[in-house]
Design an enzyme around this catalytic site. Structure first.
Site, PDB file in Angstrom:
ATOM      1  CG  HIS B 180      33.751  35.103  39.261  1.00 29.57           C
ATOM      2  ND1 HIS B 180      33.335  35.914  38.236  1.00 29.57           N
ATOM      3  CD2 HIS B 180      32.728  34.236  39.490  1.00 29.57           C
ATOM      4  CE1 HIS B 180      32.112  35.549  37.865  1.00 29.57           C
ATOM      5  NE2 HIS B 180      31.730  34.538  38.613  1.00 29.57           N
ATOM      6  CD  GLU B 183      37.049  37.151  38.049  1.00 34.55           C
ATOM      7  OE1 GLU B 183      36.491  38.083  38.667  1.00 34.55           O
ATOM      8  OE2 GLU B 183      36.469  36.462  37.206  1.00 34.55           O
ATOM      9  NE  ARG B 238      32.701  31.917  36.133  1.00 36.21           N
ATOM     10  CZ  ARG B 238      32.657  33.155  35.625  1.00 36.21           C
ATOM     11  NH1 ARG B 238      33.768  33.848  35.489  1.00 36.21           N
ATOM     12  NH2 ARG B 238      31.493  33.695  35.290  1.00 36.21           N
ATOM     13  CG  HIS B 307      33.723  40.264  38.123  1.00 37.82           C
ATOM     14  ND1 HIS B 307      33.382  38.930  38.202  1.00 37.82           N
ATOM     15  CD2 HIS B 307      32.688  40.936  38.651  1.00 37.82           C
ATOM     16  CE1 HIS B 307      32.178  38.813  38.741  1.00 37.82           C
ATOM     17  NE2 HIS B 307      31.724  40.014  39.023  1.00 37.82           N
ATOM     18  CD  GLU B 381      35.165  41.147  33.916  1.00 39.66           C
ATOM     19  OE1 GLU B 381      36.279  40.710  34.290  1.00 39.66           O
ATOM     20  OE2 GLU B 381      34.108  40.478  33.982  1.00 39.66           O
TER      21      GLU B 381
END
Lengths: 209, 420
Positions: B180, B183, B238, B307, B381
């Site tokens: 993505h 990020e 994204r 991510h 994440e």
């Protein structure tokens, strides 16, 4: 009882924090969730889902200290346009912002030209020091929008202040027209939101969409 | 001093038509009227085509003369005949110009000379990261190689760094960052990981022991088209940049495009949405190239897709609430990995399956890799929890990479010690 690592509790906590930012935040105070300690959910027939939360909060400008807070977040059944009902109780004292508020108020009032800024933070995450209060005021506005627009299927964060323009007023309030970009976690959408914030050191913030 | 300015002026000239090969710059400091006169005589000799950088001004004051190659012998002979001593300031003007031009370009664009001078505390452009990869390979040819596993929609190369100490098709760990594009802390961390692997190997510590029996594959810019778009047009982009017929909207969510619960709840069928799953599984070359790579390699034992943001460590599934058979083991590994991560800076992470911890998501990367038999499939994440979100300050890149690396090592070591 809900595991704090599960998302329903986290989403309700985000609503509570948004509401608190609106209520207690300002150019000199940015409240943030340090930890979600406990969460409980109650399904109330014909009313909605009520979350009972125990939160630990911190002020990003005063990270050595935390305050505990209990919150109740009631998502109403059915009607999507009704904001969740939030009740909060903060235990303990938050650091006083009287000095910082006064200094910010005077600084903005004495500007020759109306303040205009964009992209806060910038692409690299930078925020110039003199714009940090403008950023924290945006949190107040985003907190209000979050509270008003959240459901059990959303989680909002302020992604960026795209644009902010001061509007000089004849009364004592400061006025800032913001274009905010809100990141909604579940859909991953970035939503532009136009908000106007009135602020005064004693009267606090008033937000209109 | 004066010299760089004069050289700069020459650069301007040199880039047009002239060449200064073999030209020398001589310095004379006349100590007597006779010597001064000898030098002044040179000024009259136009056929020598002398260029006085510092003209004669008086006794004891330096005279600098750029002498074209054909005139060098004559000028030296003239000075020696007059007993005038001189020194050679610049042996070959062209050589210096070439060097100077490179230096000027370097300092104006701040290009690092090697992976030790690369700035890990800043966000970089695609070209800078590609150049970093090439430098890393060049500096460590026995450990690192660069593979091109495909091309993006806009025909950018999809590069994977392979770290291997030998063997044939060893069991491997896969790490990807930047799938993505917005990020940014993930691509930046990927760069740091690459350097860290090389350093550990050189110092025979950390992952050096893992590299004895396993290979590591690292795809730093997994979505280069999206990344380029975040640099030029929209910092919060994204998806990929593909255009599928029937819509004006661009891009597919590369983390909804995998063949695991594809198209089910947890993705959007609307091309204008951020979680658009695409027209069919693996429609995106960025995804297909990894699928093809994983299938043809056949020996990947751990797969980690990185991510940001939210500070979570996640394992499958996202598309169904049925727990994976290895749920308990993955939960335990996650607990250990998160503890290691927190040990460095106290950063708090939550962990669990995707569907319980963050949201329902279908067509996701690690759901597919798990169903392929890659038991240790995880998604991170990274920082933060929303204060800066995607726009994480650059000064947090290295701390984020450092703490995440500790968690990655736990996963890699567990895979190595529990080979299947």
């Amino acid at each position: 009882e809900l595991p704090p690592s599960h998302f329903p509790a986290a989403r309700a906590a985000a609503v509570a924090v948004g509401y608190l930012r609106y209520l207690r935040g300002g150019p000199g105070r940015g409240l943030q969730l340090r930890e979600l300690r406990r969460a409980r959910r109650q399904d109330i027939d014909d009313v909605g889902h009520k979350y009972y939360l125990e939160l630990e909060l911190e002020d990003v400008l005063d990270k050595d200290r935390t305050v505990n807070c209990t919150a109740e977040v009631l998502y109403p059944l059915g009607s999507k346009s009704a904001a969740p009902d939030v009740q909060v109780a903060v235990q303990g004292e938050l650091r006083s912002t009287e000095e910082a508020d006064k200094e910010f108020y005077n600084r903005i009032r004495s500007l020759e030209k109306e303040l205009v800024a964009e992209n806060i933070p910038d692409s690299h995450g930078n925020i110039p020091a003199e714009l940090e209060p403008i950023h924290l005021l945006a949190w107040v506005a985003a907190g209000y929008v979050t509270w008003q627009n959240s459901t059990e299927n959303t989680k909002f964060h302020l992604a960026q202040v795209k644009h902010v323009k001061q509007v000089k007023r004849s009364d004592e309030d400061l006025q800032f027209d913001y274009m905010l970009l809100l990141h909604e976690m579940v859909s991953q959408e970035v939503l532009p939101w136009q908000v106007t914030v009135l602020w005064h050191p004693q009267r606090g913030a008033r937000v209109s969409q | 001093m004066r010299l760089p300015v004069l050289l700069a002026a020459l650069v301007a000239v040199a880039t047009c038509t002239e060449t200064f090969v073999g030209h020398q710059v001589l310095r004379v400091i006349p100590q007597s009227d006779e010597e001064l006169q000898k030098v002044q005589e040179l000024q009259e000799l136009e056929h020598l085509q002398l260029d006085f950088w510092l003209a004669p001004r008086g006794l004891g004051l330096p005279v600098d003369i750029r002498v074209p190659f054909p005139s060098v012998q004559a000028v030296k002979a003239h000075l020696e005949a007059g007993g005038v001593s001189y020194s050679i300031m610049i042996e070959d003007v062209q050589a210096l110009l070439d060097e100077e031009q490179v230096e000027m370009l370097r300092s104006s664009r701040q290009l690092p000379l090697d992976t030790d001078t690369f700035n890990y505390e800043a966000y970089h452009t695609i070209d800078e990261i590609y150049s970093f990869m090439d430098m890393l390979v060049a500096e460590n040819p026995n450990l690192v190689s660069k593979l091109e596993i495909g091309r993006s929609t806009e025909d950018r190369p999809l590069y994977v760094l392979k770290f291997s100490t030998g063997g044939t098709n060893r069991p491997a760990v896969w790490i990807d960052t930047g799938i993505h594009s917005r990020e940014w802390v993930t691509q930046a961390s990927g760069v740091w990981f690459a350097k860290k692997i090389v350093q550990d190997h050189a110092n025979n510590e950390g992952v050096a022991s893992i590299l004895e029996t396993m290979d590591i594959f690292l795809e730093i810019i997994t979505n280069p088209d999206g990344f380029a778009f975040t640099q030029t047009k929209n910092r919060l982009w994204r998806k990929t940049r593909s255009k599928h017929s029937g819509s004006i909207c661009v891009g597919v969510d590369p983390n909804r495009n995998w063949d695991a619960g594809f198209g089910e709840a947890g993705a959007s069928g609307n091309p204008c949405m951020e979680t658009y799953h695409g027209p069919y599984p693996n429609s995106e070359p960025e995804v297909k190239s990894i699928v093809d790579f994983v299938k043809s390699h056949g020996n990947i034992k751990a797969f980690v897709s990185i991510h940001s943001y939210s500070q979570l460590l996640l394992y499958p599934y996202g598309y169904t609430s049925t727990p994976v058979p290895d749920q308990q083991e993955l939960h335990e590994v996650s607990a250990k990995a998160v503890a290691a991560l927190s040990s460095l800076y106290g950063t708090k992470y939550k962990y669990g399956s995707i569907i319980t911890t963050i949201y329902r998501a279908s067509g996701g990367t690690i759901d597919w890799t798990y169903n392929q038999g890659i038991k240790y499939s995880f998604t991170f994440e990274l920082r933060d929890t929303g204060r800066y979100g995607f726009l994480l300050p650059a000064k947090q890149i290295v701390p984020t990479a450092e703490e995440t690396w500790l968690a990655l090592k736990v996963i890699m070591e567990h895979a190595r010690d529990n080979m299947y």
